[in-house]
Design a protein around this motif. Structure first.
Motif, PDB file in Angstrom:
ATOM      1  N   MET A 222      10.738   4.750  -0.610  1.00  0.00           N
ATOM      2  CA  MET A 222       9.736   3.745  -0.966  1.00  0.00           C
ATOM      3  C   MET A 222      10.192   2.345  -0.582  1.00  0.00           C
ATOM      4  O   MET A 222       9.435   1.556   0.008  1.00  0.00           O
ATOM      5  CB  MET A 222       9.449   3.832  -2.465  1.00  0.00           C
ATOM      6  CG  MET A 222       8.393   2.870  -2.988  1.00  0.00           C
ATOM      7  SD  MET A 222       9.075   1.291  -3.578  1.00  0.00           S
ATOM      8  CE  MET A 222      10.038   1.817  -4.995  1.00  0.00           C
TER       9      MET A 222
ATOM     10  N   ALA B  23      10.386   1.876   3.330  1.00  0.00           N
ATOM     11  CA  ALA B  23       9.047   1.837   3.933  1.00  0.00           C
ATOM     12  C   ALA B  23       8.393   0.477   3.724  1.00  0.00           C
ATOM     13  O   ALA B  23       7.797  -0.101   4.647  1.00  0.00           O
ATOM     14  CB  ALA B  23       8.176   2.945   3.342  1.00  0.00           C
TER      15      ALA B  23
ATOM     16  N   LEU C 153       0.768   4.261   8.815  1.00  0.00           N
ATOM     17  CA  LEU C 153       1.455   5.501   9.159  1.00  0.00           C
ATOM     18  C   LEU C 153       2.116   5.408  10.530  1.00  0.00           C
ATOM     19  O   LEU C 153       3.244   5.872  10.723  1.00  0.00           O
ATOM     20  CB  LEU C 153       0.471   6.670   9.111  1.00  0.00           C
ATOM     21  CG  LEU C 153      -0.009   7.073   7.715  1.00  0.00           C
ATOM     22  CD1 LEU C 153      -1.212   8.007   7.812  1.00  0.00           C
ATOM     23  CD2 LEU C 153       1.097   7.728   6.923  1.00  0.00           C
TER      24      LEU C 153
ATOM     25  N   LEU D 210       5.306   3.203  10.306  1.00  0.00           N
ATOM     26  CA  LEU D 210       6.424   3.894   9.665  1.00  0.00           C
ATOM     27  C   LEU D 210       6.980   4.997  10.570  1.00  0.00           C
ATOM     28  O   LEU D 210       8.190   5.195  10.651  1.00  0.00           O
ATOM     29  CB  LEU D 210       5.990   4.468   8.320  1.00  0.00           C
ATOM     30  CG  LEU D 210       5.621   3.429   7.258  1.00  0.00           C
ATOM     31  CD1 LEU D 210       5.110   4.115   5.994  1.00  0.00           C
ATOM     32  CD2 LEU D 210       6.812   2.540   6.920  1.00  0.00           C
TER      33      LEU D 210
ATOM     34  N   VAL E 204       3.365   9.967   3.238  1.00  0.00           N
ATOM     35  CA  VAL E 204       3.381   8.916   2.225  1.00  0.00           C
ATOM     36  C   VAL E 204       2.458   9.285   1.069  1.00  0.00           C
ATOM     37  O   VAL E 204       1.537  10.085   1.222  1.00  0.00           O
ATOM     38  CB  VAL E 204       2.941   7.543   2.798  1.00  0.00           C
ATOM     39  CG1 VAL E 204       3.812   7.139   3.970  1.00  0.00           C
ATOM     40  CG2 VAL E 204       1.460   7.544   3.183  1.00  0.00           C
ATOM     41  N   GLU E 205       2.740   8.704  -0.093  1.00  0.00           N
ATOM     42  CA  GLU E 205       1.831   8.751  -1.234  1.00  0.00           C
ATOM     43  C   GLU E 205       1.423   7.326  -1.558  1.00  0.00           C
ATOM     44  O   GLU E 205       2.226   6.392  -1.427  1.00  0.00           O
ATOM     45  CB  GLU E 205       2.498   9.396  -2.449  1.00  0.00           C
ATOM     46  CG  GLU E 205       2.801  10.876  -2.267  1.00  0.00           C
ATOM     47  CD  GLU E 205       3.421  11.506  -3.518  1.00  0.00           C
ATOM     48  OE1 GLU E 205       3.261  10.924  -4.621  1.00  0.00           O
ATOM     49  OE2 GLU E 205       4.055  12.554  -3.387  1.00  0.00           O
TER      50      GLU E 205
ATOM     51  N   LEU F 275       2.038   1.473  -2.023  1.00  0.00           N
ATOM     52  CA  LEU F 275       2.811   2.503  -1.332  1.00  0.00           C
ATOM     53  C   LEU F 275       3.881   3.033  -2.273  1.00  0.00           C
ATOM     54  O   LEU F 275       4.839   2.342  -2.605  1.00  0.00           O
ATOM     55  CB  LEU F 275       3.439   1.924  -0.067  1.00  0.00           C
ATOM     56  CG  LEU F 275       4.246   2.888   0.812  1.00  0.00           C
ATOM     57  CD1 LEU F 275       3.377   4.045   1.295  1.00  0.00           C
ATOM     58  CD2 LEU F 275       4.857   2.145   1.990  1.00  0.00           C
TER      59      LEU F 275
ATOM     60  N   GLN G  14       5.577   6.185  -2.010  1.00  0.00           N
ATOM     61  CA  GLN G  14       6.599   7.127  -1.518  1.00  0.00           C
ATOM     62  C   GLN G  14       6.477   7.253  -0.014  1.00  0.00           C
ATOM     63  O   GLN G  14       5.384   7.171   0.541  1.00  0.00           O
ATOM     64  CB  GLN G  14       6.384   8.494  -2.171  1.00  0.00           C
ATOM     65  CG  GLN G  14       7.355   9.577  -1.758  1.00  0.00           C
ATOM     66  CD  GLN G  14       7.123  10.867  -2.544  1.00  0.00           C
ATOM     67  OE1 GLN G  14       6.875  10.843  -3.733  1.00  0.00           O
ATOM     68  NE2 GLN G  14       7.201  11.990  -1.857  1.00  0.00           N
ATOM     69  N   CYS G  15       7.600   7.442   0.650  1.00  0.00           N
ATOM     70  CA  CYS G  15       7.603   7.725   2.084  1.00  0.00           C
ATOM     71  C   CYS G  15       8.781   8.632   2.383  1.00  0.00           C
ATOM     72  O   CYS G  15       9.897   8.381   1.930  1.00  0.00           O
ATOM     73  CB  CYS G  15       7.701   6.432   2.888  1.00  0.00           C
ATOM     74  SG  CYS G  15       7.762   6.696   4.684  1.00  0.00           S
TER      75      CYS G  15
END
Length: 885
Positions: free
Chosen positions: A307, A310, A632, A635, A645-646, A661, A663-664
């Motif tokens: 996270m 990212a 996206l 990243l 990602v979440e 953002l 999570q990644c």
């Protein structure tokens, strides 16, 4: 008894008299100002062992000069503490275990371990685990620690655990000892200051000498240790001072760079791929800011790091993200807290057992119970309490962030718990709820799925500490409910290309209304909105009736009155909250349903009941799709790897939104490449299956060795309890030595892995880990179709296992399934499992070799680009297919 006293000695008769002799199991800790003051006590100890032919093992790991030169009778075991706590501890304990009982041990200065582990707490944990281990084996061991070097995190565990603790002082070139703890022994002068004179240690009786010698010694050692900065705190304090100097124009960039890279390994990761990203996108100032939000010490773990990196990538690449991203409000519990918790609650050795096996036994369940009932150190609880005071009564989430989680090659998707806390009630209630949530996350490291996952990937022996990411939940309060307006997951690569206009490299989203649990966990009786980012209006459904049928119906929310995460129907949410929400951005009117509602015998409020969650206006009238596609792609470019990602999304004024953002992580995805078309024409008797529908995974040619087929009509008649038995039976079949070599194709009605047996077959991934192809036959219920699980933990597991997923729709005219092949071919079930007579008509295990001519194969041709699968008997060519997963 006299012989026993002769065998156990410090090598200094005068010191033996002061201590009233040594006893089997004694650990002696020498607190010294320098290694020079330890050496005079080591030499007679070693000499005595050699002269009396006692086995002495020397653990060599520090940078100081060796305490023992190689000589006869001394075994030197060299260790590398820089490789981590786990391998170091294992090296010490395995040596002790192999040596047997009653031996002598010598350790280098323990203080040199703290820099390698970046933690006084882990030094304390090492001693708490090793001292009893030696005691149980009736050993004698020497340790040294540098006085005033460590915080109470190291001093207190060592003091409380050792049998003998001695302060050593040097004054005017004389050595003095001051025994502070001698367990199970006492004399009138034992705890006095003693001077070493010749062969004797004599009590110092002159008050003037005692006062002169001890004038700089704190009267309260606990206070001194509390004020003393350990390695971790001192490193960050130095780094803070360097950062201030940099900001004030002092030329100290080289020193700052050195501290930056040192702290990266203390805080972020030891993995080279992760360090490369962190080195490029994080700064020393970033790391210091993170440290101010930390509880405990140790690494942050994969989820937190993903996270943070990212967000740093986006911020550095384009400052416009400052106006798009919602700020996160996060705290981090260091990974060392987890190990400390295990040590203090007697779970360590039970956890260590699973370094070599994933098999569940009584110790596994005992460890889980102890973790769930354990107590935290007081200083940690105090910091937890302060953090909760900061959050007030805002909902929070306690997220797993283990060291291996969300890394390149290992997602651990859904294997560890993340727990929402509605965070309501008084301070004591909120603290107890929070501690329970932390315990649940810690205990999930011992779950069957987590152990199986680590075993499958060869990770059981690796250091897997559990750090935590604690975040304020993104969203807003609507009456007694709290939720984000939208949430979801995004892939920078789309593994399900359901139309020729879709570009896999553009990415895909899986969107839900409300809390994002429905986006990452496969809902058994509900659906989500899939968005191909280069063609957001291109839906898998072909009519609005299908759109309505496969739209999200239930919403996950935090109920602040009930103090829990719950779900409710979408129209019920609108009843309560419609005035506070930009509903039109997410939901469209079903005009036919509204018209029927107005004219029916039991009219309903069309403004709510006729609303369907399509997300159309969000996708058409805002830059959301463009923003997510750019996010996206940015990243993925930085990671040089597809990403997953979440996120959440909230509108603040009906027009302006912010993306949070959360999570990644690297996405373990295979390219969607074309494969050669099946030979034509194919005779009907050679066809096993033809399917056009959802195909997720890499296009492939697979020579299927085994088919496990659950007969839909027979399974549908089973009571619920028997369906769990079928799931266990499938585990036994697919793990049988004759079958597990595969490739295996598994076919069954409804949803595989469902939590509701009424909707499918409740297997776990541990049950089907050897399967190559998973087929869901849409026959359980008229209104239930397979929900393509893009973005869910289900799909991540499929991708990581390189398992092909397909949905078979029996009612589609161009689809075909050969009942003759599956229901008339020889059933190998009873040969594999002789006691399974009850299930012979329900589960069929078909070996391809029993159904085809010699030299032929049953070949599955899966084309992910065309979303088509053909399985057929190929008698014309040998080889060419994939023989194993």
């Amino acid at each position: 008894m006299a012989r026993m006293r002769m065998q156990l000695s410090t090598g200094l008769e005068g010191l033996d008299r002061v201590l009233r002799g040594l006893m089997p199991g004694d650990n002696l800790v020498w607190q010294v100002d320098s290694i020079r003051d330890y050496e005079p006590f080591v030499e007679p100890y070693v000499r005595y062992a050699c002269e009396n032919r006692q086995k002495l093992i020397y653990f060599r790991f520090a940078d100081h000069e060796p305490l023992v030169k190689p000589e006869r009778g001394v075994l030197i075991r060299e260790l590398e503490p820089e490789k981590g706590f786990d391998p170091f501890l294992q090296g010490v304990h395995s040596t002790i275990n192999e040596a047997g009982r009653g031996n002598l041990y010598l350790f280098d200065c323990l203080s040199e371990l703290a820099p390698d582990w970046c933690s006084d707490r882990m030094l304390g944990n090492f001693f708490m685990l090793t001292c009893p281990y030696l005691y149980d084996r009736a050993a004698i061991a020497y340790f040294a620690v540098l006085r005033h070097r460590h915080s109470f995190h190291a001093v207190r565990p060592i003091t409380n655990t050792t049998q003998i603790l001695i302060d050593v002082y040097r004054h005017e070139e004389k050595l003095y000892i001051h025994p502070l703890k001698v367990q199970h022994r006492h004399s009138n002068t034992m705890y006095m200051l003693h001077v070493w004179e010749g062969d004797e240690f004599l009590p110092v009786k002159q008050s003037g000498i005692i006062t002169e010698l001890l004038k700089a010694v704190p009267w309260s050692r606990q206070d001194a240790a509390s004020l003393q900065l350990g390695y971790w705190s001192k490193t960050f304090a130095d780094a803070e001072a360097i950062q201030v100097n940099l900001e004030n124009g002092v030329d100290c960039q080289a020193v700052a760079d050195d501290y930056f890279r040192r702290i990266l390994r203390m805080l972020i990761s030891t993995d080279d791929a992760v360090l490369r990203l962190a080195d490029e996108y994080l700064t020393l100032k970033d790391l210091l800011k993170i440290r101010r939000r930390m509880i405990g010490t140790g690494l942050l773990g994969g989820k937190s790091v993903g996270m943070l990196i990212a967000r740093a990538i986006l911020r550095k690449r384009d400052r416009r993200w400052d106006g798009i991203l919602e700020m996160h409000d996060s705290f981090y519990v260091g990974a060392d807290v987890f190990y400390t918790y295990l040590v203090q609650n007697g779970c360590w050795w039970m956890m260590q057992k699973h370094k070599t096996t994933h098999a569940l036994d009584d110790d596994t369940e005992t460890a889980r119970r102890r973790i769930l009932a354990g107590e935290f150190p007081e200083y940690i609880v105090a910091q937890f309490s302060d953090m909760l005071d900061y959050f007030g009564q805002s909902p929070i989430i306690v997220r797993s962030s283990s060291l291996l989680e969300d890394n390149f090659g290992n997602a651990f998707a859904g294997k560890y718990e993340s727990v929402f806390c509605a965070n309501q009630g008084g301070p004591h209630k909120r603290l107890e709820d929070f501690l329970s949530a932390v315990r649940m996350v810690y205990a999930s490291t011992m779950s069957e799925e987590a152990l199986q996952y680590r075993y499958n990937r060869g990770l059981l022996g690796q250091n897997e500490q559990m750090a935590l990411l604690i975040q304020r939940v993104s969203g807003a309060t609507y009456g007694n409910l709290f939720f984000p307006q939208a949430a979801g997951v995004g892939f920078s690569f789309n593994p399900w290309v359901w139309h020729e206009t879709i570009d896999p490299k553009a990415g895909v989203l899986r969107l839900v209304f409300g809390v994002g649990t429905r986006a990452v966990d496969r809902a058994d009786d509900d659906y989500t909105r899939l968005v191909a980012l280069n063609a957001p209006q291109r839906r898998p459904e072909t009519s609005f009736d299908e759109v309505r049928q496969y739209a999200q119906r239930r919403v996950d929310v935090l109920d602040l009155e009930a103090n829990q995460l719950t779900s409710a129907r979408f129209e019920a949410i609108l009843e309560k909250c419609h005035a506070l929400l930009p509903v039109d951005m997410f939901a469209a009117d079903d005009r036919n349903l509204a018209r029927r509602a107005r004219t029916g015998d039991r009219p309903v409020r069309p403004s709510f009941a006729s609303r369907v969650l399509t997300f159309d206006r969000l996708l058409k009238e805002t830059p959301f799709v463009e923003d997510m596609r750019l996010l996206l792609q940015t990243l993925q470019e930085a990671y040089d790897y597809p990403v997953d990602v979440e996120f959440t999304l909230n509108f603040f004024d009906g027009k302006t939104y912010r993306i949070n953002l959360l999570q990644c992580r690297p996405l373990q995805v295979r390219d969607v490449d074309p494969v050669a078309t099946p030979p034509e024409p194919l005779a009907e008797e050679d066809l096993v299956l033809v399917s056009r529908g959802a195909v997720v995974g890499k296009s492939a040619l697979i020579d299927v060795a085994w088919f496990v087929y659950v007969v839909p009509a027979s399974y549908g008649k089973l009571p619920i309890g028997d369906r769990y038995d079928v799931a266990r039976l499938i585990h036994d079949i697919t793990h049988h030595k004759d079958v597990a070599g595969g490739p295996i194709m598994l076919l069954g009605p409804g949803r595989w892995g469902t939590q509701s047996p009424a909707l499918g077959i409740p297997v776990t991934f541990a049950d089907i880990e050897h399967v190559s192809v998973l087929c869901e036959i849409v026959t359980m219920r008229e209104d239930l179709v397979p929900d393509v699980s893009l973005g869910t933990h289900f799909l991540n597991e499929l991708v990581e296992m390189d398992m092909l997923y397909l949905a078979f729709f029996p009612k589609q005219s161009e689809n075909y399934l050969s009942r003759r092949f599956f229901e008339e071919s020889p059933n190998e079930l009873l040969r594999l499992l002789p006691g399974a007579q009850k299930w012979e008509s329900i589960v069929r295990a078909v070996r391809s070799a029993d159904t085809i001519p010699a030299g032929a194969s049953v070949r599955l041709n899966a084309n992910a680009l065309e979303q088509k699968v053909v399985c057929y008997v190929d008698s014309r060519a040998k080889g060419g297919g994939r023989s194993a997963r």
